[in-house]
Design a protein around this motif. Structure first.
Motif, PDB file in Angstrom:
ATOM      1  N   UNK A   1     -14.710  -3.602  -9.001  1.00 27.71           N
ATOM      2  CA  UNK A   1     -14.046  -2.392  -8.527  1.00 27.71           C
ATOM      3  C   UNK A   1     -14.134  -1.257  -9.531  1.00 27.71           C
ATOM      4  N   UNK A   2     -13.862  -1.561 -10.794  1.00 32.83           N
ATOM      5  CA  UNK A   2     -13.916  -0.532 -11.837  1.00 32.83           C
ATOM      6  C   UNK A   2     -15.333   0.012 -11.997  1.00 32.83           C
ATOM      7  N   UNK A   3     -16.298  -0.891 -12.046  1.00 33.19           N
ATOM      8  CA  UNK A   3     -17.692  -0.461 -12.208  1.00 33.19           C
ATOM      9  C   UNK A   3     -18.150   0.384 -11.018  1.00 33.19           C
ATOM     10  N   UNK A   4     -17.682   0.026  -9.822  1.00 32.35           N
ATOM     11  CA  UNK A   4     -18.017   0.793  -8.629  1.00 32.35           C
ATOM     12  C   UNK A   4     -17.428   2.203  -8.700  1.00 32.35           C
ATOM     13  N   UNK A   5     -16.176   2.312  -9.121  1.00 30.49           N
ATOM     14  CA  UNK A   5     -15.536   3.625  -9.236  1.00 30.49           C
ATOM     15  C   UNK A   5     -16.290   4.522 -10.207  1.00 30.49           C
ATOM     16  N   UNK A   6     -16.730   3.943 -11.316  1.00 29.35           N
ATOM     17  CA  UNK A   6     -17.466   4.716 -12.317  1.00 29.35           C
ATOM     18  C   UNK A   6     -18.846   5.108 -11.788  1.00 29.35           C
ATOM     19  N   UNK A   7     -19.535   4.149 -11.174  1.00 25.40           N
ATOM     20  CA  UNK A   7     -20.896   4.381 -10.677  1.00 25.40           C
ATOM     21  C   UNK A   7     -20.933   5.457  -9.594  1.00 25.40           C
ATOM     22  N   UNK A   8     -19.905   5.495  -8.772  1.00 26.98           N
ATOM     23  CA  UNK A   8     -19.861   6.457  -7.660  1.00 26.98           C
ATOM     24  C   UNK A   8     -19.120   7.732  -8.022  1.00 26.98           C
TER      25      UNK A   8
ATOM     26  N   UNK B   1     -10.968  -5.923  -8.293  1.00 25.61           N
ATOM     27  CA  UNK B   1     -12.026  -6.401  -7.401  1.00 25.61           C
ATOM     28  C   UNK B   1     -12.492  -5.242  -6.531  1.00 25.61           C
ATOM     29  N   UNK B   2     -13.576  -5.452  -5.814  1.00 25.84           N
ATOM     30  CA  UNK B   2     -14.138  -4.382  -5.000  1.00 25.84           C
ATOM     31  C   UNK B   2     -13.205  -3.996  -3.852  1.00 25.84           C
ATOM     32  N   UNK B   3     -12.338  -4.944  -3.453  1.00 20.83           N
ATOM     33  CA  UNK B   3     -11.315  -4.648  -2.451  1.00 20.83           C
ATOM     34  C   UNK B   3      -9.956  -5.064  -3.014  1.00 20.83           C
ATOM     35  N   UNK B   4      -8.955  -4.265  -2.739  1.00 18.97           N
ATOM     36  CA  UNK B   4      -7.622  -4.619  -3.217  1.00 18.97           C
ATOM     37  C   UNK B   4      -6.754  -3.399  -3.458  1.00 18.97           C
ATOM     38  N   UNK B   5      -5.521  -3.670  -3.892  1.00 22.30           N
ATOM     39  CA  UNK B   5      -4.534  -2.612  -4.067  1.00 22.30           C
ATOM     40  C   UNK B   5      -4.901  -1.580  -5.111  1.00 22.30           C
ATOM     41  N   UNK B   6      -5.582  -2.014  -6.187  1.00 24.95           N
ATOM     42  CA  UNK B   6      -5.923  -1.072  -7.258  1.00 24.95           C
ATOM     43  C   UNK B   6      -6.857   0.023  -6.767  1.00 24.95           C
TER      44      UNK B   6
ATOM     45  N   UNK C   1       0.819  -1.219   0.000  1.00 30.75           N
ATOM     46  CA  UNK C   1       0.000   0.000   0.000  1.00 30.75           C
ATOM     47  C   UNK C   1       0.849   1.264   0.000  1.00 30.75           C
ATOM     48  N   UNK C   2       1.988   1.224   0.697  1.00 30.94           N
ATOM     49  CA  UNK C   2       2.889   2.388   0.700  1.00 30.94           C
ATOM     50  C   UNK C   2       3.447   2.625  -0.700  1.00 30.94           C
ATOM     51  N   UNK C   3       3.794   1.542  -1.387  1.00 27.96           N
ATOM     52  CA  UNK C   3       4.286   1.627  -2.763  1.00 27.96           C
ATOM     53  C   UNK C   3       3.240   2.271  -3.684  1.00 27.96           C
ATOM     54  N   UNK C   4       1.950   1.983  -3.403  1.00 29.04           N
ATOM     55  CA  UNK C   4       0.873   2.478  -4.253  1.00 29.04           C
ATOM     56  C   UNK C   4       0.791   4.001  -4.278  1.00 29.04           C
ATOM     57  N   UNK C   5       1.185   4.661  -3.199  1.00 32.21           N
ATOM     58  CA  UNK C   5       1.102   6.126  -3.182  1.00 32.21           C
ATOM     59  C   UNK C   5       2.103   6.746  -4.156  1.00 32.21           C
ATOM     60  N   UNK C   6       3.213   6.056  -4.411  1.00 31.99           N
ATOM     61  CA  UNK C   6       4.182   6.556  -5.385  1.00 31.99           C
ATOM     62  C   UNK C   6       3.616   6.398  -6.794  1.00 31.99           C
ATOM     63  N   UNK C   7       2.956   5.274  -7.049  1.00 31.70           N
ATOM     64  CA  UNK C   7       2.323   5.049  -8.347  1.00 31.70           C
ATOM     65  C   UNK C   7       1.276   6.128  -8.599  1.00 31.70           C
ATOM     66  N   UNK C   8       0.439   6.379  -7.591  1.00 32.90           N
ATOM     67  CA  UNK C   8      -0.617   7.389  -7.730  1.00 32.90           C
ATOM     68  C   UNK C   8      -0.041   8.788  -7.885  1.00 32.90           C
ATOM     69  N   UNK C   9       1.040   9.056  -7.167  1.00 34.73           N
ATOM     70  CA  UNK C   9       1.628  10.394  -7.212  1.00 34.73           C
ATOM     71  C   UNK C   9       2.362  10.708  -8.495  1.00 34.73           C
ATOM     72  N   UNK C  10       2.935   9.695  -9.126  1.00 37.06           N
ATOM     73  CA  UNK C  10       3.704   9.923 -10.348  1.00 37.06           C
ATOM     74  C   UNK C  10       2.819  10.124 -11.573  1.00 37.06           C
TER      75      UNK C  10
END
Length: 371
Positions: A267-274, A234-239, A215-224
């Motif tokens: 997960x993708x459909x949820x992100x779009x729907x919300x 999936x509805x839960x997970x790193x993505x 999860x800490x690694x993910x913030x670098x991916x998101x920030x870059x």
């Protein structure tokens, strides 16, 4: 940058109790990493966030010795140590409060490339996810962005491999030390990435990819990324964690819609729907979201308000503050200090000058904003 400066920059994060936030705070008040080690304990106690326990236990010798070892290993393995004050450090991360102060980087791509796209998703990628990932990357060739992902199974490694095949630079953000490729089966791909791209981690040599580091690694991916694209999740997970982090950074998020009866599309459909992600169905969606369909690059478009000010009327430090405040409504003086890399001792006078010029105003709580 002198090796002497680097020694203290590496050592600062090795001091007990000193994380990324406190590192920036210390440098904002002391002026440099080396100055932190030479500042009298009485003055250290006056810095917000520094307590008597830290000062009493302040023993720089072990940290400096460990820093020497780290620098030697970096030289041997051709790893660049990028402190956040280094010009080569990614500007996209520099203004994020929780970004790593020190990066271990091996590669040859400009970390301040004009266009960067993060692509992540499930480790259980379907044929649909594979096909869409490859299509997204292939379509992006016209813009020549850097493709960022996490080197993991599934969508991540598919994005890297598609980038390599398309001749696009690609960065792998690792949850391990720079000397440990995880998973090991992706080593060949990682080696190819070093030819046009690179590998980045905040973890020192020998660090194993323990669960909390992902999860800490993910913030670098998101920030870059100028935008983070979720292909399958999936509805839960790193993505989805990465998507949430990108939101907190005020970065764009896109998601590829999928079958409503497929778990890896929930997960993708949820992100779009919300409305937490814009829908991605074709490259045009991304181009419109990031203004890549016009003459303005994303970074230029976001700071177009800067044209309201004449840069020639301001000193370099003043202009850095103006550009920072253009991107937000208000900011704490301590945060301004580390974001524009002006010591607090000097920042107060620069802000006062801008107040006299009628450009900024002081707010309650030691905050500042543009007039």
């Amino acid at each position: 940058m002198s090796s002497d400066s680097l020694l203290y920059e590496v050592a600062l994060g090795l001091l007990p109790g000193v994380g990324d936030l406190l590192t920036r705070q210390l440098i904002s008040y002391c002026g440099s990493a080396k100055a932190v080690f030479t500042t009298p304990k009485g003055k250290l106690l006056k810095i917000p966030g520094i307590g008597p326990t830290f000062v009493q236990n302040f023993n720089p010798t072990p940290a400096l010795q460990q820093a020497e070892t780290t620098i030697k290993l970096a030289e041997e393995q051709q790893v660049q140590l990028l402190f956040y004050t280094n010009p080569a450090y990614p500007n996209r991360l520099k203004h994020l409060a929780d970004a790593p102060c020190l990066l271990f980087y091996k590669g040859n791509v400009d970390l301040n490339h004009s266009k960067m796209v993060s692509i992540v998703g499930t480790r259980q990628a379907t044929d649909y996810g594979r096909r869409i990932t490859e299509k997204i990357v292939t379509d992006l060739q016209k813009h020549q962005p850097v493709i960022v992902s996490g080197l993991a199974y599934g969508i991540d490694i598919l994005a890297h491999r598609a980038a390599v095949a398309a001749g696009l630079p690609t960065l792998g953000i690792m949850a391990s030390g720079p000397d440990i490729i995880y998973p090991a089966v992706h080593r060949k791909t990682a080696e190819k990435m070093l030819e046009n791209g690179g590998l980045i981690t905040e973890n020192t040599f020998g660090t194993k990819p323990d669960a909390p580091r992902f999860p800490a690694r993910n913030r670098i991916i998101a920030g870059l990324g100028d935008c983070t694209i979720i292909v399958e999740a999936a509805i839960k997970g790193g993505a989805l964690i990465t998507a949430d982090i990108a939101h907190s950074y005020n970065r764009d998020v896109m998601a590829v819609p999928g079958n409503i009866d497929n778990a890896v599309s929930e997960g993708c459909n949820f992100l779009i729907k919300t409305n937490k992600a814009a829908i991605y169905t074709e490259l045009r969606d991304l181009e419109e979201l990031l203004n890549w369909d016009n003459a303005l690059a994303p970074s230029t478009a976001k700071f177009s308000k800067a044209s309201l000010y004449n840069v020639e009327e301001f000193e370099p430090d003043e202009w850095q503050i103006i550009k920072l405040l253009l991107s937000m409504k208000e900011e704490l003086i301590d945060n301004i200090a580390w974001k524009v890399q002006i010591p607090v001792s000097r920042l107060a006078s620069v802000l006062l000058g801008l107040e006299f010029k009628g450009v900024v105003k002081s707010l309650p709580g030691k905050k500042y904003a543009l007039v």
